[in-house]
Design a protein around this motif. Structure first.
Motif, short mmCIF file in Angstrom:
data_model
loop_
_atom_site.label_atom_id
_atom_site.label_comp_id
_atom_site.label_asym_id
_atom_site.label_seq_id
_atom_site.Cartn_x
_atom_site.Cartn_y
_atom_site.Cartn_z
N UNK A 98 0.97 -1.21 0.05
CA UNK A 98 -0.06 0.02 0.24
C UNK A 98 0.90 1.27 0.03
N UNK A 99 0.73 2.12 -0.92
CA UNK A 99 1.48 3.17 -1.06
C UNK A 99 0.56 4.27 -0.96
N UNK A 100 1.41 5.62 -0.24
CA UNK A 100 0.59 6.76 0.17
C UNK A 100 1.26 7.86 -0.65
N UNK A 101 0.48 8.80 -1.40
CA UNK A 101 0.95 9.81 -1.94
C UNK A 101 0.07 11.24 -1.73
N UNK A 128 1.71 -12.51 3.54
CA UNK A 128 2.84 -12.98 4.67
C UNK A 128 3.17 -11.42 4.99
N UNK A 129 3.52 -10.59 3.97
CA UNK A 129 4.14 -9.30 4.41
C UNK A 129 3.35 -8.15 3.59
N UNK A 130 3.17 -7.27 4.38
CA UNK A 130 2.45 -6.08 3.64
C UNK A 130 3.48 -4.80 4.01
N UNK A 131 3.99 -4.27 2.82
CA UNK A 131 4.82 -3.09 2.65
C UNK A 131 3.91 -1.87 2.56
N UNK A 132 4.17 -1.02 3.45
CA UNK A 132 3.50 0.35 3.42
C UNK A 132 4.61 1.41 3.12
N UNK A 133 4.26 2.15 2.05
CA UNK A 133 5.16 2.95 1.49
C UNK A 133 4.82 4.28 1.97
N UNK A 134 5.03 4.91 3.07
CA UNK A 134 4.33 6.08 3.73
C UNK A 134 4.82 7.44 3.10
N UNK A 142 5.38 -5.06 -10.45
CA UNK A 142 6.14 -6.32 -9.90
C UNK A 142 5.19 -7.49 -9.89
N UNK A 143 3.71 -7.27 -9.98
CA UNK A 143 2.91 -8.30 -10.13
C UNK A 143 1.78 -8.61 -8.73
N UNK A 144 2.53 -7.97 -7.63
CA UNK A 144 1.86 -8.24 -6.57
C UNK A 144 0.58 -7.31 -6.47
N UNK A 145 -0.33 -7.41 -5.24
CA UNK A 145 -1.49 -6.68 -5.34
C UNK A 145 -0.92 -5.29 -4.54
N UNK A 146 -1.36 -4.39 -5.17
CA UNK A 146 -1.05 -2.79 -4.84
C UNK A 146 -2.17 -1.91 -4.65
#
Length: 257
Positions: free
Chosen positions: A65-68, A114-120, A81-85
């Motif tokens: 999940x990325x915030x802008x 398994x992992x959720x990357x959060x781009x703040x 990348x092919x992963x859920x975004x």
């Protein structure tokens, strides 16, 4: 001034409660949150894209999940990348909060993840004070930003479980003093690991993913000496309590390539 500080403490206390609930809820479903913080232009999107691509190659169920503030550019790049975004457009809001994250994950986060990357949001001030229910907090800085970055932003670097240096392929051209940077990191966060990375050369790629998996299994591995202090979250340009309205947020999900 005391009234302002008290309100800030109340806002952060509510966020801490929400973060605890979110962390517990996600842990029950086997999801670990990795919170990425940096200044704008640090290269965290480029690095994250490569880590997500590697995770997919390893058949690891991850999402991002990325915030802008205003654009969907980062989500479009990460979706390659092919992963859920999922993209969150904050319309000027300078950080994410735990309740916001929980709301945007509801009904979207694939199961299992398994992992959720959060781009703040690209900002080393506002996001530093807000726990998002993460297990691993990562602060990134590029070699072009100066060795004194940790001293200028002691809260962000002081609360990190991991520090990542990006764009090391141009370290010599930028005159980057690695020893000075590491010394400044140690001053605000003794014992924290510093990773060196370069998307262009491949140096260090995959190590962020490895650290995230280790954190998912065993915890962050590093306990910052600094304790989070609500009064550190203050803005010299705004004498009023920093309690943003959130009704202007928008979300969008980019189409898969």
């Amino acid at each position: 001034m005391c009234r302002v500080v008290d309100l800030q403490q109340a806002v952060l206390a509510r966020n801490d409660e929400s973060a605890h609930t979110l962390r517990t809820t996600l842990a029950a479903r086997g999801t670990t949150v990795v919170n990425l913080l940096s200044s704008p232009g640090s290269g965290k999107t480029a690095l994250l894209e490569h880590e997500l691509r590697l995770a997919r190659e390893r058949s690891l169920p991850v999402a991002a999940l990325t915030a802008d503030l205003a654009t969907e550019n980062d989500a479009v790049r990460l979706a390659r990348s092919g992963v859920p975004v999922k993209q969150v457009l904050t319309d000027g809001l300078c950080h994410l909060e735990a309740t916001m994250l929980a709301r945007h994950l509801e009904g979207w986060l694939p199961d299992p993840t398994r992992l959720l990357f959060v781009e703040n949001v690209g900002n080393l001030v506002c996001p530093a004070s807000y726990d998002l229910g993460e297990t691993l907090r990562v602060v990134l800085a590029s070699v072009t930003e100066g060795e004194d970055k940790p001293l200028k932003y002691p809260t962000a670097f002081g609360l990190a479980h991991l520090v990542v240096v990006t764009k090391t392929d141009i370290a010599d051209a930028a005159g980057f003093d690695e020893a000075a940077f590491r010394a400044n990191v140690r001053q605000v966060n003794p014992g924290v690991e510093v990773l060196l990375t370069s998307v262009r050369t491949g140096n260090g790629l995959g190590r962020l993913l490895d650290r995230a998996l280790t954190a998912a299994e065993h915890g962050p591995g590093h306990r910052p000496v600094m304790a989070r202090q609500p009064h550190l979250h203050s803005h010299s340009h705004d004498p009023q309590p920093h309690d943003h309205p959130h009704d202007h947020e928008r979300t969008s999900v980019p189409a898969r390539p």
